[in-house]
Structures are given as C-alpha cells and as structure tokens.
Design a protein around this motif. Structure first.
Motif, mmCIF file in Angstrom:
data_model
loop_
_atom_site.group_PDB
_atom_site.id
_atom_site.type_symbol
_atom_site.label_atom_id
_atom_site.label_comp_id
_atom_site.label_asym_id
_atom_site.label_seq_id
_atom_site.Cartn_x
_atom_site.Cartn_y
_atom_site.Cartn_z
ATOM 1 N N ARG A 1 0.587 -0.924 -0.209
ATOM 2 C CA ARG A 1 -0.077 -0.063 0.045
ATOM 3 C C ARG A 1 1.148 1.112 0.435
ATOM 4 N NH1 ARG A 1 -4.010 -1.856 4.770
ATOM 5 N NH2 ARG A 1 -5.211 -3.916 3.878
ATOM 6 N N GLY B 1 0.998 6.530 3.577
ATOM 7 C CA GLY B 1 0.215 7.607 3.754
ATOM 8 C C GLY B 1 -1.369 7.629 3.558
ATOM 9 N N GLY B 2 -1.528 5.850 2.664
ATOM 10 C CA GLY B 2 -2.953 5.620 2.012
ATOM 11 C C GLY B 2 -3.287 6.148 0.180
ATOM 12 N N ASP C 1 -6.239 5.602 4.547
ATOM 13 C CA ASP C 1 -5.506 5.002 5.446
ATOM 14 C C ASP C 1 -5.497 4.343 5.334
ATOM 15 O OD1 ASP C 1 -2.761 4.676 5.936
ATOM 16 O OD2 ASP C 1 -2.221 5.577 7.239
ATOM 17 N N ARG C 2 -4.855 2.741 4.838
ATOM 18 C CA ARG C 2 -6.134 1.442 5.325
ATOM 19 C C ARG C 2 -5.318 1.060 6.196
ATOM 20 N NH1 ARG C 2 -9.856 -0.061 2.374
ATOM 21 N NH2 ARG C 2 -9.824 0.570 0.347
#
Lengths: 532, 240
Positions: B138, B141-142, B151-152
């Motif tokens: 990912r 910071g999303g 942000d997961r």
C-alpha cells in the motif's frame, strides 16, 4: 409518523370532468341543450300559432272587405246601367251593356247573359272556367247577388253574379244575369307579404329565444357547475371544499345542504382520523408496554435455560418451559403489533430491487431449512420488493408447510404472465388491487409456490386460513418437528397483508397429489427505486 | 473484556441485559437516563467504554438526542439502538442520528450478543478490507482519491489534509467500497461484509450509513462524487 390513512386516486385515474364519451353525451343530453331546445320550441310554437291566427284573421278581413266592395260595386253599377236597358237584348246591346257595367267597375271583366246570349266586356278573356255552374244556377234561382271565390290557372278570382230584376212592383227576374270577375291577386299578395314578414321575423325570435335560454341556463348551470366542482373536490378527498350560497332559490338550498353534508363529513372524518391516530398511539403504547417486560423476561430466560442442566429436574423443566413460553409470547406480541400496524396504516414499504432466488435462499438458510426443503428457483428474477417483508412471507409459508404438512416440501419460484389466478379459494376480504394500468393479460408476476404433501386443507379451512388466529384442524397440526414453537395464529394474515402491500396476493389450493399449495403472487416490477 | 455501556430506563430490562452480558464476559456500565450516560462517557475513565447499547425511549433526553451527542463527543464509539417499536420512523431517525445498528425489543441474548460482537469487530483496528498483499504494497500514507486520502493501515481518512473522524461502521463501509473503485456493491453484499450480518439485514442500515458518510466526505452531499448510487443495484466508489 404520518401513516397514509387515505389513499389518493390511483395514477392514471380518469381526470375530473369525465371521459370524452361522457362529455359528448352531455353535449346532446345536457341541461343547457335541453333548455335551449325547449325555449326555441316554445318560441316557435307561440310565434307560429300567433302568426297563423293573425294570418287567418287578416286574410278573412281583407277578403271580406274586397268581396263586400265588389258585390256592392257590381250591384250599384248593374242597377244603374240596367235602369235604361231594354229587354230583350240582342248580342250588340248586351255587349254594350257588359262594356258599360265594366267601365264603371274598373279592371273587372263583366259577363252578361240573357238566355243563350253571352257578352263579355273583354272579348279576349276566357271566362268559362271562372264562372261555375253552381254560381250560375244559384244566380238563376234568383235570390239576389251571389259570389264565389275560384282558383283559375292557379290564381284567385272573385266572381260576383247577380240576376237583374225588374224595378217595378214584383221584382221578377228579367232573365238577364250579370257576372263580374274581380282579380284577387293583389289581396293574395298582401296576405302573402304578411307571411313573409312573419317568416323573416321567426329567425330573430328563435335567436332571441336561444339567447334567453342560454342566459337562463347560465344562471341555473353556474351554481350547478360550482356544486359539481365542489363535489368533485370532495370526492378527491378535499373535505374543506364548500360552495358559496347565493339567493334563496332551490339551488341555494341545494348548496346549503351540500355545505352541511360536507361539514358533517369533515367532522366525522376528523373524528375517524382522531380515532385512527388514537388507535395508532395506542398500538405504539401497548407495544412499548408489552415489550419492556418481555425484553426483561427474554433476557433472563436465557440465563435460566443455560443453567437448566444444573437445576433439579422439576426446576429444569420449569426453566425450559418459561424460556419456550417467553419466546412464544414474544412472537405473539410481535405479530400482534405487526397486524395492528397494518390496521393503523402505519406501514411503509421499503422497496429495493432484489434477486428473488437469492432472497428465498437467504430466508431458508437463515432458519436452517435449506436441507429440509426442495427448491426449484428460476434464476435472475429481479423485482422491486421489500426484502424483509418477502422474508416474512417466505418464512411463514415454508414454516407452515414444515409444521403442518408432510415432507417433501417444495418451493418453486417462477414468472408468469396474465392475470393473477387466485386459486379456487381466496381470502374473503377484498381482492388485490392490481396496480398496473392495464390489468389483465399483460401483467407479469413472480410466483412462489410452497407445496407440501400432508393431508392438505379441507375447503372450509382454505376459506379461513388467512383469518386471524385461525388454526386449521388438529389433523394438520403436528406438534412434533416443531421448528419454532407454536405459531401465533397471525402468521398467514401477516403474510397476506405483506403480499398486498406489494400489490400481490397469496392463494391456496389443493396440490395435484394432495397436500396444500400456497402461492405468493408479486408484481414483477423492475423499475428500480432507490431508498436514498 | 469488552466494555459496554447499557443505557436503558427500565430496571428489569437493564438488570437482565447486564446479567446476560456479564455472564458472557463483558464489563458492563449501566445508565438509566441519557444524561447519566453522557456523564459516564465524559468521566475520566469514559474512554474505557467500547460500545453503547442505547434505548430510544428514555425519560428526559430521548435516545436520538443522546446518540447525536455521543457522536458529537466521539466519532468512533459504536452505538446499537434498542427500539421498543420497530417502527420505520424510529429506525430511520435513529440511524440518521448516527447509530451503527439497531435491535428491536424484545431481543434474545444470542441476537444481542451477535450484534455487539459484529459492531466491536468493525471498530477493531485490524482486518480492514483492501487489496490483499503486504502492508508495504500500500502506498505509505494511504491512497489519494482526488484529495480524499484513505490510509488503510492507519485507518484514517483525510480530505485536503484535514482529518475526517469516521465512526467504525462508516469507516468500514468506505474501506470496503474504495478497495475496488468503480465496482458496484449491492446492499446485501455490504450488509454481509460490513455489518457482518448472518441474518437477513435491513438495507436501510446501508442507506443510512451511506447518507452519513456522504455528509462528511462530499462537497455537495446531494451530488455525491465519492460514494455514488447505482439505481436498482447498490453503491460504488467513484469513478472520480
């Protein structure tokens, strides 16, 4: 919460003012037309009658005057001329006599006869046709002046005949007869002119009569139309609709009566609404009052049931009974509330488009019935339904089949076209109102058949199976294999209400190999509406 | 030991619930009124409370108002409404006030527990739905969706740099939808994946949560860009 107490008119309902067919009928048989026709007919009859009478009198008067004048003239002239006329005449003297008489009479043809001699003042005139035999014989009978109106070549003439008598003593008939032919065309034309002027006058009379009729119709019709409009508004549900009362005639009375009726209607409607609102509040209150203790009991009953194994046998049994009966009571209260909500119109359809096969599978899986039921589900059937309510219906129908019928229980989902065939028997209440504007052959339905192979329902039970608290006879009730305790006796009624809410219905019939078959019909509406 | 706050004015119901929940391993605080409940939440140890079970019919301040005030204090506390009516109006109003789920009284212990468990799971900072893969896959910071950053890993949502605090249900819903931008999710799918409903859920839960989410995310909630409606099918994230 605003329950929809009143149903407005269905969309596509006939607009106020009636169908074109009714409109055209009204043109022919309407009050306005009838009034105008009546007025015109009355005016015509009176005009024609008056004219006819006047014409007759005028014609008679004119003719009489002409006759009298002609007779007097002829008599005076003949008397004057005959005074120095020698009898018997020859043809020439008779001719002179006739000419002389004619001279004094203006444009009249004079015929003088003496036995076989005939003299005419105008030798070119044909007089034979105008002097009739009967006149001549009347004159010859010798009792004074005679006259007769004749038509000759379609023209009217007055023929005056007189015998000439001797002036001395016994007034014997001298054998000389004088006939004078007077033309009546001028008089005829005079009276004809009278007719013409009347004929010319008839049209204005008719127009005036029609206008008067329209005016009268207007004064009658305007209040009637106002009343009609107000009645229409009342029918549409606007109970505040009133009409203005003007004057003291019958229409004003009618308007007053209408207003009083509307007042009464509004008052009773308000009362009903108030009662409905009260009923709805009562349902809500009862709901709350009943649920609160039930909520507490439901909670603690769990504790009892969990610990039942550690209790002495009697207490354990009691604990389990309390648990089971609490659950049953909770279900009963739940169903009672639901049916009361239907009664109070406090139900809203929360419809979304859904795949019905999925919905049925979910309902079965939720209750662990997947293994106990044979399904034949048409895939990909999507319709706008309230998932929760469909679940209630499926649960009720399948639950009943499992409880009361015998395996195998089959659930069949299909689509059908045509009017909903509501089996041999139906709930005795009002039939489903089909919402599509062209009800009948074009309707598309989703059908869900739930069939069991038990003893089936006797016809009289089929009639009543949707009634509240109706329990089919003991033969159909098997206390064993109880999936969810006893039913509340309201399940079928609630299922039917839910089907109707969707514009569908539920039918019940005898299966081909016995057993009961319940069929849910739902309209196959695909127009997705989002509950945003 | 999950800590639950029970707000219920009827003593018997309160006692019964408390008894059942304690037996099943929950720590329970009880309040008979909304005011009492808010005081407990505001207390120094109020943060211990992980979930509130809230009766709608309360003396004084009603449940809807309590729910709104709870939401104003803390965005993340899951709230389950208890409604004694089951009327559409109550449910919709309660969901609009910010409740994550509702149960209708009388509720059985297993159902109540299942709902509490599901609500707590949604609030857990793990198991966020998203693309399968290492956390490093990912973007740090999303992901940035036209100014909306999700942000997961950190479970935070910011818009143009400002943090948007989201209650657990709305956050899960957003994560679920944004995990596959452009894909249409039916309400049933969302009920199963976000609410964890193993029973026939109420699609109004989804609609209400979408409505609350839009109010927080969208510039013009009436014309949503992020969470769009697909008529007759459900919802999707984007396309932007």
């Amino acid at each position: 919460m605003s329950g929809t107490g009143r149903t407005g008119r269905a969309a596509g309902a006939e607009p106020a003012g009636g169908s074109p067919r009714r409109r055209s009928r009204r043109l022919v048989g309407g009050l306005r037309t009838r009034l105008v026709v009546t007025f015109v007919v009355v005016a015509l009859i009176s005009a024609v009658t008056a004219t006819a009478l006047a014409y007759r009198d005028a014609r008679t008067a004119v003719l009489r005057r002409t006759q009298d004048a002609a007779v007097n003239d002829v008599r005076a002239r003949v008397t004057a001329v005959a005074a120095d006329f020698d009898l018997p005449p020859d043809q020439r003297s008779l001719g002179r006599f006739a000419a002389k008489v004619s001279d004094g009479l203006g444009a009249r043809i004079v015929v003088a006869r003496y036995q076989d001699l005939v003299a005419v003042s105008d030798p070119l005139a044909d007089t034979e046709g105008r002097i009739t035999v009967e006149l001549r014989s009347a004159v010859r009978a010798g009792d004074g002046t005679r006259f007769q109106r004749v038509m000759w070549r379609d023209e009217p003439y007055l023929v005056v005949g007189m015998p000439v008598t001797y002036a001395d003593g016994d007034r014997r008939f001298s054998g000389l007869e004088v006939f004078a032919i007077t033309d009546l065309r001028a008089e005829r034309d005079d009276t004809a002119a009278l007719l013409d002027s009347v004929r010319a006058g008839i049209l204005p009379v008719v127009v005036v009569a029609a206008l008067l009729a329209l005016l009268a119709a207007g004064t009658v019709l305007r209040p009637v139309r106002k009343l009609g409009r107000a009645t229409g508004e009342l029918a549409e549900g606007d109970l505040g609709s009133r009409v203005e009362v003007k004057g003291h005639d019958e229409l004003a009375d009618l308007a007053r009566t209408f207003n009083e009726t509307a007042d009464a209607l509004q008052a009773s409607d308000a009362r009903l609404r108030e009662q409905e609102a009260k009923a709805r509040r009562f349902v809500a209150d009862v709901s709350h009052e009943l649920r609160t203790p039930l909520a507490a009991m439901t909670m603690v009953a769990t504790v009892l049931e969990e610990d039942a194994d550690q209790l002495p046998p009697d207490a354990a049994r009691a604990a389990r009974t309390v648990g089971a009966e609490t659950a049953r009571l909770a279900r009963l209260v739940e169903d009672l509330m639901e049916i009361s909500r239907f009664d109070a119109n406090a139900i809203r359809l929360n419809a979304t488009e859904a795949d019905l096969a999925d919905a049925v599978r979910a309902s079965l899986a939720l209750r662990g019935w997947t293994e106990r039921v044979e399904v034949r589900l048409a895939e990909g059937v999507r319709a706008v339904v309230d998932r929760r309510r469909v679940d209630v219906i499926v649960a009720n129908l399948v639950g009943n089949a499992l409880r009361h019928g015998a395996p195998p229980v089959t659930v069949t989902l299909a689509t059908r076209t045509g009017p909903a065939r509501r089996s041999t028997t139906l709930p005795s209440t009002d039939p489903t109102t089909v919402t599509s504007p062209h009800a009948g052959d074009e309707d598309e339905w989703v059908t869900l058949e739930v069939a069991d192979h038990g003893p089936g329902l006797p016809p009289e039970a089929r009639e009543r199976v949707f009634d509240r608290f109706y329990k089919a006879d003991a033969a159909r009730t098997r206390s064993a294999a109880d999936t969810g305790g006893q039913g509340s006796g309201l399940g079928t009624a609630i299922a039917l209400e839910n089907a109707r809410l969707h514009g569908g219905t539920i039918g019940v019939a005898e299966g081909p190999q016995g057993g009961a078959v319940f069929t849910l019909w739902l309209p196959l509406r695909r127009t997705g509406e989002d509950a945003e | 030991m999950p800590h639950v706050l029970l707000i219920e004015d009827d003593a018997s119901v309160r006692d019964g619930m408390e008894l059942v929940l304690r037996r099943h391993g929950y720590d329970v605080d009880t309040a008979a009124t909304g005011e009492e409940a808010l005081a407990l939440l505001d207390a120094p140890d109020g943060a211990r409370i992980e979930l509130a079970v809230l009766d709608l019919m309360l003396p004084g301040m009603d449940g809807f108002e309590v729910c709104r005030r709870v939401r104003a204090r803390t965005a993340t506390l899951p709230v389950i409404m208890l409604t004694a009516r089951g009327d559409d109006h109550d449910i919709v109003t309660g969901l609009e006030a910010g409740a994550d789920d509702y149960v209708v009284k009388p509720v059985t212990a297993p159902v109540l527990e299942a709902r509490i468990r599901a609500a707590l799971r949604r609030a857990e900072p793990t198991g966020a739905p998203g693309p399968v893969g290492a956390a490093g896959a990912r973007p740090p910071g999303g992901e940035d969706f036209a100014g909306l950053v999700i942000d997961r890993a950190g479970l935070t949502v910011t818009k143009h740099g400002a943090v948007i605090p989201l209650p657990p249900t709305e956050l899960r819903l957003l994560l679920e939808l944004s995990a596959s931008p452009g894909r249409v999710f039916s309400r049933e799918q969302l009920l199963a994946s976000v609410w964890d409903h193993t029973f026939l859920g109420d699609s109004r839960l989804v609609d209400a949560a979408v409505g609350r989410l839009r109010a927080k995310l969208e510039d013009v909630p009436a014309r949503p860009r992020y969470v769009q409606t697909v008529r007759g099918f459900g919802y999707r994230f984007g396309p932007l």
